[in-house]
Motif scaffolding. Structure first.
Motif, mmCIF file in Angstrom:
data_model
loop_
_atom_site.group_PDB
_atom_site.id
_atom_site.type_symbol
_atom_site.label_atom_id
_atom_site.label_comp_id
_atom_site.label_asym_id
_atom_site.label_seq_id
_atom_site.Cartn_x
_atom_site.Cartn_y
_atom_site.Cartn_z
ATOM 1 N N MET A 172 3.059 -0.498 -11.678
ATOM 2 C CA MET A 172 3.990 0.858 -11.678
ATOM 3 C C MET A 172 4.816 0.925 -12.933
ATOM 4 O O MET A 172 4.726 2.036 -13.344
ATOM 5 N N TYR A 214 -3.872 -5.161 -7.194
ATOM 6 C CA TYR A 214 -2.849 -4.712 -8.026
ATOM 7 C C TYR A 214 -2.718 -5.189 -9.438
ATOM 8 O O TYR A 214 -2.511 -4.643 -10.264
ATOM 9 N N LEU A 218 1.639 -5.380 -8.393
ATOM 10 C CA LEU A 218 2.132 -3.967 -8.051
ATOM 11 C C LEU A 218 3.339 -3.420 -8.956
ATOM 12 O O LEU A 218 3.399 -2.371 -9.363
ATOM 13 N N SER A 268 0.630 -0.891 -0.031
ATOM 14 C CA SER A 268 0.016 -0.039 0.075
ATOM 15 C C SER A 268 0.936 1.003 -0.073
ATOM 16 O O SER A 268 0.506 2.282 -0.517
ATOM 17 N N ASN A 322 1.670 6.746 -6.724
ATOM 18 C CA ASN A 322 0.641 7.578 -7.117
ATOM 19 C C ASN A 322 0.760 8.944 -7.001
ATOM 20 O O ASN A 322 0.452 9.919 -8.082
ATOM 21 N N TYR A 359 2.673 1.981 -3.182
ATOM 22 C CA TYR A 359 1.372 2.295 -4.328
ATOM 23 C C TYR A 359 1.152 3.634 -4.130
ATOM 24 O O TYR A 359 1.139 4.418 -5.247
#
Length: 431
Positions: A241, A294, A237, A190, A197, A193
């Motif tokens: 990304m 994800y 994830l 998290s 972001n 992430y």
């Protein structure tokens, strides 16, 4: 470049690494933050006259550690005089290259240790993520509060309590053994992430992208993925990304203005990053499993990455992925993005019907992407007056300079003072 500009660049590039090394060394995050802040202030005093040191990060680390010793001595926190002598001898022996000597081997990465400390199960989940965003992601309290859709004062209290909890509970600054990973991995992911972001769509500042945050999140994501090869969400994830970041340099023009997917030059997309992201997704298909949040978001990004041009985007598939994602994470944020996909798959009216139930959610009043998505759909549906109102509401919630220019352009077009613009979903779906 002025000394102040140089210091700003150094802080962006090295603060997280220096702070993590100090926290591990001192076993006290608050002390490490205070000492590093003092070192930064001393740098502003000394560097204009003496010039930049050969290794600025090493200088900051050494200076901050000496300051920490002074603070501990004044507070009477050394257990004995011998402790003070030991710290002073250690500090005197440090060379400026010590920070540079910190390698990126997974088990030796200080930033990863700090992430796992901040994500200790003794802390509440929101506090874990927020504290790591503050210390390693370099996000301000205001930015973190926006990410969590809570008032700034609430977030400030949460951060203070988390630091006190770490110190009071004696939580060690270390990467836990493999058997303890499951209880912390979700929080770690998290954090990465949210750091990514903020880098990909900065909430404040002059630029829409903060490249250093994207790169740091990806770097740490690779480490976590290597440390937990069986954790499919870690791989998901990383893929997410990489695929998002592949579009980074194409998202703005030469003047820093935002370009939507429809306007981006896909030849500028980073093909190696796309290839690596797609490889990560292909690896996930080897072992049967249910896709997590994800991975689903990565597959949405993959639809954009593999479309030959904007018109070839498979919005039907993207809408289905958002339905699956909503089943796992039934949040308003997911619903907004799903509605955007529906609006492109089946028309603006369909998207507006999907957004309608969110109008009664108090959190949406502060959520800028909701108003921006609604404005875009209203404009495409031909309701210029309501679209103008929604754009103005989105503008009022925008603190990023590039985003403000983006919105002002759209408002100008609606008032008839600008040229026609290409349709835009106005969120990460379309950037």
């Amino acid at each position: 470049m002025s000394v102040n500009q140089s210091l700003g660049a150094i802080v962006r590039e090295s603060r997280g690494r220096v702070l993590a090394a100090l926290a591990v060394e001192l076993n006290d995050l608050a002390l490490a933050e205070d000492a590093l802040q003092d070192a930064l202030e001393r740098a502003l005093e000394k560097w204009p006259e003496a010039g930049l040191p050969g290794n600025p990060a090493g200088w900051l680390f050494k200076t901050a550690r000496r300051r920490a010793i002074d603070l501990l001595r004044r507070a009477g926190n050394f257990q004995s005089k011998s402790d003070a002598v030991r710290y002073e001898v250690h500090a005197d022996g440090i060379v400026e290259d010590e920070v540079d000597a910190l390698d990126d081997e997974p088990l030796e990465d200080e930033r990863l240790r700090l992430i796992f400390t901040c994500c200790h199960p003794a802390l509440a989940e929101p506090a874990r993520v927020a504290l790591t965003l503050k210390t390693l992601g370099r996000l301000s309290t205001v930015e973190i509060a926006r990410a969590f859709l809570v008032p700034e004062a609430t977030m400030a209290q949460r951060l203070v309590r988390a630091k006190h909890k770490i110190k009071a509970a004696g939580i060690p600054y270390q990467i836990p053994p493999p058997e303890l990973w499951p209880e912390r991995l979700d929080s770690v992911l998290s954090v990465l992430y949210l750091i990514f972001n903020e880098g990909y769509a900065a909430t404040a500042g002059n630029d829409i992208v903060r490249a250093e945050l994207c790169e740091e999140a990806i770097r740490l994501g690779r480490i976590v993925s290597r440390l937990a090869p069986d954790a499919t969400e870690a791989g998901g994830l990383l893929a997410l990304m990489l695929l998002h970041d592949s579009r980074r340099i194409a998202r703005t023009d030469a003047d820093g203005n935002i370009l939507t997917l429809a306007a981006q030059d896909r030849k500028r997309w980073d093909r190696p990053a796309i290839d690596e992201g797609m490889h990560q997704l292909s690896v996930l298909t080897i072992v049967p499993h249910e896709a997590g949040p994800y991975e689903l978001q990565a597959r949405i990004s993959a639809e954009h990455a593999t479309a030959t041009d904007y018109d070839a985007t498979n919005w039907e598939s993207i809408a289905r992925y958002y339905d699956q994602l909503y089943g796992l994470q039934p949040s308003a944020v997911v619903r907004v993005n799903g509605a955007i996909a529906l609006s492109y798959a089946h028309g603006a009216a369909t998207g507006l019907r999907a957004l309608a139930p969110l109008g009664s959610d108090p959190a949406m009043a502060r959520y800028q992407p909701y108003h921006l998505a609604r404005a875009d759909m209203l404009k495409r549906a031909g309701d210029r007056a309501e679209a103008m109102s929604a754009y103005e509401r989105a503008l009022a919630l925008t603190t990023n300079a590039a985003e403000r220019r983006f919105l002002l352009e759209r408002i100008e077009v609606l008032t008839g003072n600008g040229e026609a613009i290409t349709p835009t979903a106005g969120t990460a779906n379309d950037r």
